[in-house]
Design a protein around this motif. Structure first.
Motif, PDB file in Angstrom:
ATOM      1  N   GLU A 445       0.837  -1.208   0.000  1.00  0.00           N
ATOM      2  CA  GLU A 445       0.000   0.000   0.000  1.00  0.00           C
ATOM      3  C   GLU A 445       0.869   1.255   0.000  1.00  0.00           C
ATOM      4  O   GLU A 445       0.609   2.209  -0.750  1.00  0.00           O
ATOM      5  N   GLN A 446       1.885   1.266   0.861  1.00  0.00           N
ATOM      6  CA  GLN A 446       2.747   2.442   0.960  1.00  0.00           C
ATOM      7  C   GLN A 446       3.554   2.668  -0.311  1.00  0.00           C
ATOM      8  O   GLN A 446       3.698   3.803  -0.771  1.00  0.00           O
ATOM      9  N   MET A 447       4.077   1.601  -0.897  1.00  0.00           N
ATOM     10  CA  MET A 447       4.853   1.735  -2.134  1.00  0.00           C
ATOM     11  C   MET A 447       3.962   2.246  -3.269  1.00  0.00           C
ATOM     12  O   MET A 447       4.371   3.124  -4.041  1.00  0.00           O
ATOM     13  N   ASN A 448       2.750   1.711  -3.344  1.00  0.00           N
ATOM     14  CA  ASN A 448       1.835   2.151  -4.404  1.00  0.00           C
ATOM     15  C   ASN A 448       1.414   3.606  -4.231  1.00  0.00           C
ATOM     16  O   ASN A 448       1.228   4.337  -5.210  1.00  0.00           O
ATOM     17  N   GLN A 449       1.265   4.037  -2.976  1.00  0.00           N
ATOM     18  CA  GLN A 449       0.825   5.402  -2.709  1.00  0.00           C
ATOM     19  C   GLN A 449       1.951   6.420  -2.922  1.00  0.00           C
ATOM     20  O   GLN A 449       1.721   7.520  -3.432  1.00  0.00           O
ATOM     21  N   LYS A 450       3.146   6.060  -2.535  1.00  0.00           N
ATOM     22  CA  LYS A 450       4.226   7.049  -2.456  1.00  0.00           C
ATOM     23  C   LYS A 450       5.120   7.117  -3.685  1.00  0.00           C
ATOM     24  O   LYS A 450       5.857   8.081  -3.853  1.00  0.00           O
ATOM     25  N   ILE A 451       5.071   6.101  -4.543  1.00  0.00           N
ATOM     26  CA  ILE A 451       5.919   6.116  -5.742  1.00  0.00           C
ATOM     27  C   ILE A 451       5.087   6.490  -6.956  1.00  0.00           C
ATOM     28  O   ILE A 451       4.050   5.872  -7.219  1.00  0.00           O
ATOM     29  N   GLN A 452       5.540   7.500  -7.674  1.00  0.00           N
ATOM     30  CA  GLN A 452       4.910   7.857  -8.945  1.00  0.00           C
ATOM     31  C   GLN A 452       5.712   7.175 -10.051  1.00  0.00           C
ATOM     32  O   GLN A 452       6.822   7.586 -10.387  1.00  0.00           O
ATOM     33  N   MET A 453       5.164   6.115 -10.603  1.00  0.00           N
ATOM     34  CA  MET A 453       5.880   5.343 -11.621  1.00  0.00           C
ATOM     35  C   MET A 453       5.504   5.821 -13.016  1.00  0.00           C
ATOM     36  O   MET A 453       4.385   6.263 -13.227  1.00  0.00           O
ATOM     37  N   PRO A 454       6.456   5.717 -13.940  1.00  0.00           N
ATOM     38  CA  PRO A 454       7.812   5.200 -13.743  1.00  0.00           C
ATOM     39  C   PRO A 454       8.729   6.254 -13.130  1.00  0.00           C
ATOM     40  O   PRO A 454       8.589   7.444 -13.408  1.00  0.00           O
ATOM     41  N   THR A 455       9.691   5.810 -12.336  1.00  0.00           N
ATOM     42  CA  THR A 455      10.654   6.729 -11.728  1.00  0.00           C
ATOM     43  C   THR A 455      11.757   7.038 -12.728  1.00  0.00           C
ATOM     44  O   THR A 455      12.058   6.237 -13.608  1.00  0.00           O
ATOM     45  N   GLU A 456      12.365   8.194 -12.545  1.00  0.00           N
ATOM     46  CA  GLU A 456      13.440   8.598 -13.463  1.00  0.00           C
ATOM     47  C   GLU A 456      14.725   7.828 -13.191  1.00  0.00           C
ATOM     48  O   GLU A 456      15.532   7.627 -14.089  1.00  0.00           O
ATOM     49  N   THR A 457      14.905   7.415 -11.901  1.00  0.00           N
ATOM     50  CA  THR A 457      16.119   6.673 -11.558  1.00  0.00           C
ATOM     51  C   THR A 457      15.755   5.432 -10.755  1.00  0.00           C
ATOM     52  O   THR A 457      14.713   5.371 -10.090  1.00  0.00           O
ATOM     53  N   PHE A 458      16.634   4.460 -10.811  1.00  0.00           N
ATOM     54  CA  PHE A 458      16.454   3.224 -10.058  1.00  0.00           C
ATOM     55  C   PHE A 458      16.579   3.486  -8.559  1.00  0.00           C
ATOM     56  O   PHE A 458      15.924   2.840  -7.733  1.00  0.00           O
ATOM     57  N   LEU A 560      19.476  10.857 -41.397  1.00  0.00           N
ATOM     58  CA  LEU A 560      20.218  10.875 -40.137  1.00  0.00           C
ATOM     59  C   LEU A 560      19.992  12.175 -39.375  1.00  0.00           C
ATOM     60  O   LEU A 560      19.844  12.178 -38.142  1.00  0.00           O
ATOM     61  N   GLN A 561      19.971  13.292 -40.096  1.00  0.00           N
ATOM     62  CA  GLN A 561      19.798  14.590 -39.439  1.00  0.00           C
ATOM     63  C   GLN A 561      18.430  14.670 -38.756  1.00  0.00           C
ATOM     64  O   GLN A 561      18.329  15.103 -37.601  1.00  0.00           O
ATOM     65  N   LYS A 562      17.372  14.252 -39.476  1.00  0.00           N
ATOM     66  CA  LYS A 562      16.035  14.296 -38.880  1.00  0.00           C
ATOM     67  C   LYS A 562      15.934  13.336 -37.691  1.00  0.00           C
ATOM     68  O   LYS A 562      15.311  13.623 -36.667  1.00  0.00           O
ATOM     69  N   LYS A 563      16.574  12.185 -37.859  1.00  0.00           N
ATOM     70  CA  LYS A 563      16.533  11.181 -36.793  1.00  0.00           C
ATOM     71  C   LYS A 563      17.224  11.708 -35.538  1.00  0.00           C
ATOM     72  O   LYS A 563      16.732  11.522 -34.402  1.00  0.00           O
ATOM     73  N   GLN A 564      18.346  12.391 -35.694  1.00  0.00           N
ATOM     74  CA  GLN A 564      19.066  12.960 -34.545  1.00  0.00           C
ATOM     75  C   GLN A 564      18.232  14.053 -33.869  1.00  0.00           C
ATOM     76  O   GLN A 564      18.235  14.174 -32.643  1.00  0.00           O
ATOM     77  N   GLU A 565      17.523  14.848 -34.666  1.00  0.00           N
ATOM     78  CA  GLU A 565      16.663  15.897 -34.092  1.00  0.00           C
ATOM     79  C   GLU A 565      15.536  15.272 -33.257  1.00  0.00           C
ATOM     80  O   GLU A 565      15.200  15.771 -32.174  1.00  0.00           O
ATOM     81  N   LEU A 566      14.960  14.181 -33.799  1.00  0.00           N
ATOM     82  CA  LEU A 566      13.875  13.509 -33.074  1.00  0.00           C
ATOM     83  C   LEU A 566      14.397  12.820 -31.804  1.00  0.00           C
ATOM     84  O   LEU A 566      13.705  12.776 -30.775  1.00  0.00           O
ATOM     85  N   GLU A 567      15.631  12.276 -31.868  1.00  0.00           N
ATOM     86  CA  GLU A 567      16.227  11.666 -30.672  1.00  0.00           C
ATOM     87  C   GLU A 567      16.429  12.714 -29.577  1.00  0.00           C
ATOM     88  O   GLU A 567      16.203  12.450 -28.390  1.00  0.00           O
ATOM     89  N   LYS A 568      16.835  13.897 -29.982  1.00  0.00           N
ATOM     90  CA  LYS A 568      17.014  14.990 -29.023  1.00  0.00           C
ATOM     91  C   LYS A 568      15.677  15.349 -28.365  1.00  0.00           C
ATOM     92  O   LYS A 568      15.597  15.564 -27.148  1.00  0.00           O
ATOM     93  N   LYS A 569      14.614  15.399 -29.181  1.00  0.00           N
ATOM     94  CA  LYS A 569      13.287  15.690 -28.653  1.00  0.00           C
ATOM     95  C   LYS A 569      12.841  14.599 -27.675  1.00  0.00           C
ATOM     96  O   LYS A 569      12.268  14.879 -26.609  1.00  0.00           O
ATOM     97  N   TYR A 570      13.116  13.342 -28.027  1.00  0.00           N
ATOM     98  CA  TYR A 570      12.762  12.208 -27.159  1.00  0.00           C
ATOM     99  C   TYR A 570      13.481  12.317 -25.813  1.00  0.00           C
ATOM    100  O   TYR A 570      12.862  12.139 -24.748  1.00  0.00           O
ATOM    101  N   LYS A 571      14.782  12.616 -25.861  1.00  0.00           N
ATOM    102  CA  LYS A 571      15.567  12.690 -24.630  1.00  0.00           C
ATOM    103  C   LYS A 571      15.124  13.843 -23.740  1.00  0.00           C
ATOM    104  O   LYS A 571      15.238  13.767 -22.514  1.00  0.00           O
ATOM    105  N   GLN A 572      14.607  14.901 -24.349  1.00  0.00           N
ATOM    106  CA  GLN A 572      14.178  16.073 -23.576  1.00  0.00           C
ATOM    107  C   GLN A 572      12.775  15.915 -22.987  1.00  0.00           C
ATOM    108  O   GLN A 572      12.392  16.682 -22.110  1.00  0.00           O
ATOM    109  N   THR A 573      12.049  14.923 -23.469  1.00  0.00           N
ATOM    110  CA  THR A 573      10.689  14.703 -22.949  1.00  0.00           C
ATOM    111  C   THR A 573      10.769  14.052 -21.565  1.00  0.00           C
ATOM    112  O   THR A 573      11.389  12.986 -21.414  1.00  0.00           O
ATOM    113  N   PRO A 574      10.149  14.634 -20.514  1.00  0.00           N
ATOM    114  CA  PRO A 574      10.229  14.065 -19.158  1.00  0.00           C
ATOM    115  C   PRO A 574       9.267  12.884 -18.967  1.00  0.00           C
ATOM    116  O   PRO A 574       8.383  12.654 -19.794  1.00  0.00           O
ATOM    117  N   GLY A 575       9.455  12.162 -17.854  1.00  0.00           N
ATOM    118  CA  GLY A 575       8.517  11.113 -17.458  1.00  0.00           C
ATOM    119  C   GLY A 575       8.703   9.786 -18.153  1.00  0.00           C
ATOM    120  O   GLY A 575       7.799   8.952 -18.144  1.00  0.00           O
TER     121      GLY A 575
END
Length: 715
Positions: A445-458, A560-575
């Motif tokens: 119960e406590q783990m489910n209540q207190k952790i917002q998954m997915p977590t950014e770090t292990f 490759l250029q478009k793919k790198q731009e999209l990878e950058k966008k992916y990495k910047q997206t939180p959560g």
């Protein structure tokens, strides 16, 4: 509805020979309506909370805010539906601290119920009575009374209940109480305890025929109670002693066999220690109530107290002939098995012709001396009767008493002897299983209540795990039994095996499993979220590939250029959670053929340039795989490190609990030795040097056994 309740209350008062009381009627009405209001408000609170709560709570504060809202609405519901509660008792019961609703759990039995029915051939436990015991969380003070039938046992128990009537009295030569009847009440002087009264059927009822039933009732009364009352008529003469001897010696045979069982599981050095030493620690206080007592309490011309009269009656005679042996045997039984003793003498309550209406008579109509002695008796019980405990200082509450009743009765019905050890082991198994479930449920119960998954770090998962695990372990420690009979310590003397026992109990193993489950859940949620995000971000690019947008000179580098731009966008997206890099690598691996095809089709690049690009991509993929492997190894090491810390913390807390248990065990042993020493001093004072010397040798052997106990070496 209210009128019906008042009518019933008034009629009940009149039927009991009392005056109808408006205050009593109103209080009864208030109790019924407020209890109904309380149930309504709890149901409302639970329904509202379940309706409004979301599966994913962003943080703990959101949960608390929702609780405050539902609680406020529930309180309004209670105020609207409750009866006027003048002394605010029910409102106080509504709260278990700031902002926490709870159900009122005080036991209020209007009258006794049958706990154990004596059907003739078997004892049958009443399930309704067991349910009542299961609801009692407080430690219980258990007062049981036994004695010959038609000696007024039930009247004394009704006085302890503070009632004019309750336990059936009866006024003929026919025994009224059958089996064992129970009445659970709030303790009148110790609000932290519950008073449990056990009234037993009369012994030596000629209509029963089988005396074995009497032995069962006697044995159960002794084993279940913390205060044991033996009720008889007249003086303590040899006839009274012989009557009690029948049950004491029968029960002593139970004790002897039970003692042999305990010795077979302990050190061989214990074999010569007196059997009673194993039982003094949990046997109840012995109270002898003498009814219709008419003698003057005098000895050698001096006034003596009822207690002194009892001790004088228990004095031994010197000699070795059969007559002396017969005289001493029941007295030795009482002195050995009940070192803490008390006596009360009661004059006849009223004229013989009035005894048939004793429960209807007011106190002023009774014999003054009888009333005074009853007051002394009830005051002593309320003040000095202790909580029921088991060997090792284990406090018994309602649930534990229920388990003892079931275990003892099952043993008797199966043709075995009531055994304390098996009762405690059954109790330990039941409570340890419940403690494991309670702790694991809390952890989840406590783990489910207190952790917002997915977590950014292990590390976020592990940090929250440490907190919840510590709290869950405290719950397990608080609600679980230790190795009460010290079996593992005696036989092995190693802490490691103690820990293995805990693993078998399931707590540590289950906690490990729950951590693994939360890690997997966090990983899976992160993978799912990343997968959706990759599809959302790279979907348009994949559509362009399908349409042949990059099937041209220079198309490979445009891709490759478009793919790198999209990878950058992916990495910047939180959560995205802990699987962000892994899922990106897997996506890139899945699109390697697309890149290779575009590379081959690009006419602007020479073969050498294409080969260089292929090698570059291979190196990039290999580097990404290496980083992923390192990250996985790091997570594994962190997880193993956390499990080791958990194991060490569990070891520490368990060791601390073992130390507390050791102190309780040694305190109990000191108490047993103290009681033995007092008895040894009495024997010496009475001139029984040989018996005193034997008892002194037993005391020394107990001390020697304790000094060589694994308790002294294991910690």
């Amino acid at each position: 509805m209210a009128l019906k309740i008042l009518v019933g209350n008034y009629i009940g008062a009149i039927s009991s020979g009392e005056l109808p009381c408006m205050e009593s009627g109103v209080l009864t009405l208030a109790q019924i309506e407020n209890s109904a209001a309380l149930q309504k408000v709890i149901t409302y609170y639970e329904e509202k909370l379940n309706q409004k709560i979301q599966m994913l709570i962003v943080n703990l504060q959101d949960l608390l805010d929702l609780h405050w809202t539902c609680e406020s609405e529930a309180t309004d519901v209670f105020m609207k539906n409750s009866f006027k509660d003048v002394d605010v008792k029910l409102q106080n019961k509504l709260w278990n601290g700031p902002g926490t609703l709870k159900m009122a759990s005080e036991i209020q039995m209007p009258g006794p119920v049958c706990l154990i029915e004596n059907s003739g051939e078997q004892l049958v436990v009443n399930q309704e009575a067991l349910e009542i015991l299961s609801a009692i969380e407080k430690p219980v003070v258990v007062v049981a009374i036994v004695g010959l039938y038609r000696t007024g046992k039930s009247y004394l128990m009704n006085k302890l209940a503070g009632k004019q009537k309750g336990f059936s009295l009866g006024y003929t030569v026919q025994s009224h109480t059958k089996g064992i009847w129970m009445w659970c009440l709030p303790h009148p002087q110790k609000p932290e305890n519950t008073l449990v009264l056990l009234d037993t059927e009369g012994l030596e009822d000629v209509k029963k025929g089988d005396s074995q039933n009497d032995c069962w009732i006697f044995a159960l009364a002794v084993l279940l109670s913390s205060t044991f009352i033996y009720n008889s008529i007249g003086t303590i003469n040899q006839q009274a002693m012989d009557q009690l001897k029948v049950f004491l010696t029968q029960h002593a045979s139970y004790v002897t066999k039970l003692s042999d069982l305990i010795k077979s599981r302990s050190s061989p050095d214990q074999s010569d220690v007196d059997n009673s030493a194993n039982f003094v620690g949990f046997f109840p206080i012995f109270i002898w109530t003498l009814r219709d007592f008419s003698l003057l309490l005098e000895e050698d011309g001096k006034s003596i107290t009822p207690d002194e009269y009892l001790e004088s009656s228990l004095a031994l005679r010197k000699g070795t002939d059969e007559k002396t042996k017969r005289f001493n045997e029941p007295r030795l039984c009482i002195r050995k098995f009940f070192p803490k003793r008390k006596c009360f003498t009661f004059d006849r309550p009223a004229d013989r012709k009035q005894l048939h209406k004793l429960e209807l008579m007011q106190e002023e109509e009774l014999n003054k001396e009888f009333v005074e002695e009853v007051t002394k008796f009830t005051s002593y019980i309320f003040r000095d009767s202790s909580v029921k405990t088991l060997s090792g200082g284990i406090t018994v509450n309602g649930k534990r008493l229920k388990s003892l009743v079931e275990t003892y009765v099952n043993a008797i019905n199966n043709g075995s002897l009531p055994c304390l050890e098996s009762a405690v082991l059954t109790l330990a198994q039941t409570e340890n299983s419940a403690a494991v479930q309670k702790a694991i449920t809390y952890y989840e119960e406590q783990m489910n209540q207190k952790i917002q998954m997915p977590t950014e770090t292990f590390q976020e998962v592990l940090a929250m795990h440490r907190t919840c695990e510590s709290e869950a372990t405290e719950i397990y420690m608080k609600n679980s039994f230790m190795d009460v009979d010290k079996t593992f310590q005696k036989e092995l003397g190693e802490l490691f095996l103690k820990l293995e026992t805990w693993k078998l109990n399931g707590f540590y193993t289950q906690l490990e499993g729950k951590l693994d489950a939360f890690v997997k859940k966090n990983t899976d949620m992160s993978s799912a979220r990343c997968s959706d995000l990759l599809e959302e971000i790279f979907g348009p690019l994949e559509e362009e590939v399908k349409q042949g947008t990059f099937h041209k000179s220079g198309g490979y580098y445009d891709y490759l250029q478009k793919k790198q731009e999209l990878e950058k966008k992916y990495k910047q997206t939180p959560g995205k959670g802990i699987q962000a890099e892994v899922m990106l690598r897997k996506y890139n691996e899945s699109k390697e053929e697309v890149a290779e095809t575009l590379l081959k089709m690009d006419q602007s690049l020479t073969e050498k340039e294409k080969q260089i690009e292929v090698e570059r991509v291979k190196a990039e993929v290999a580097e990404a795989a290496r980083r992923t492997q390192e990250e996985m190894q790091k997570k594994y090491e962190l997880l193993m490190e956390q499990k080791e810390k958990s194991y060490q913390e569990l070891t520490k807390q368990m060791t601390e609990k073992m130390e507390q248990e050791r102190k309780a065990f040694m305190a109990e042993q000191d108490r047993i030795i103290s009681l033995k020493m007092k008895e040894q001093e009495r024997l010496l004072k009475e001139g029984f040097k040989a018996e005193s010397r034997m008892l002194q040798e037993e005391i020394e052997k107990i001390r020697e056994m304790n000094s060589s106990s694994p308790w002294c070496t294991i910690l």
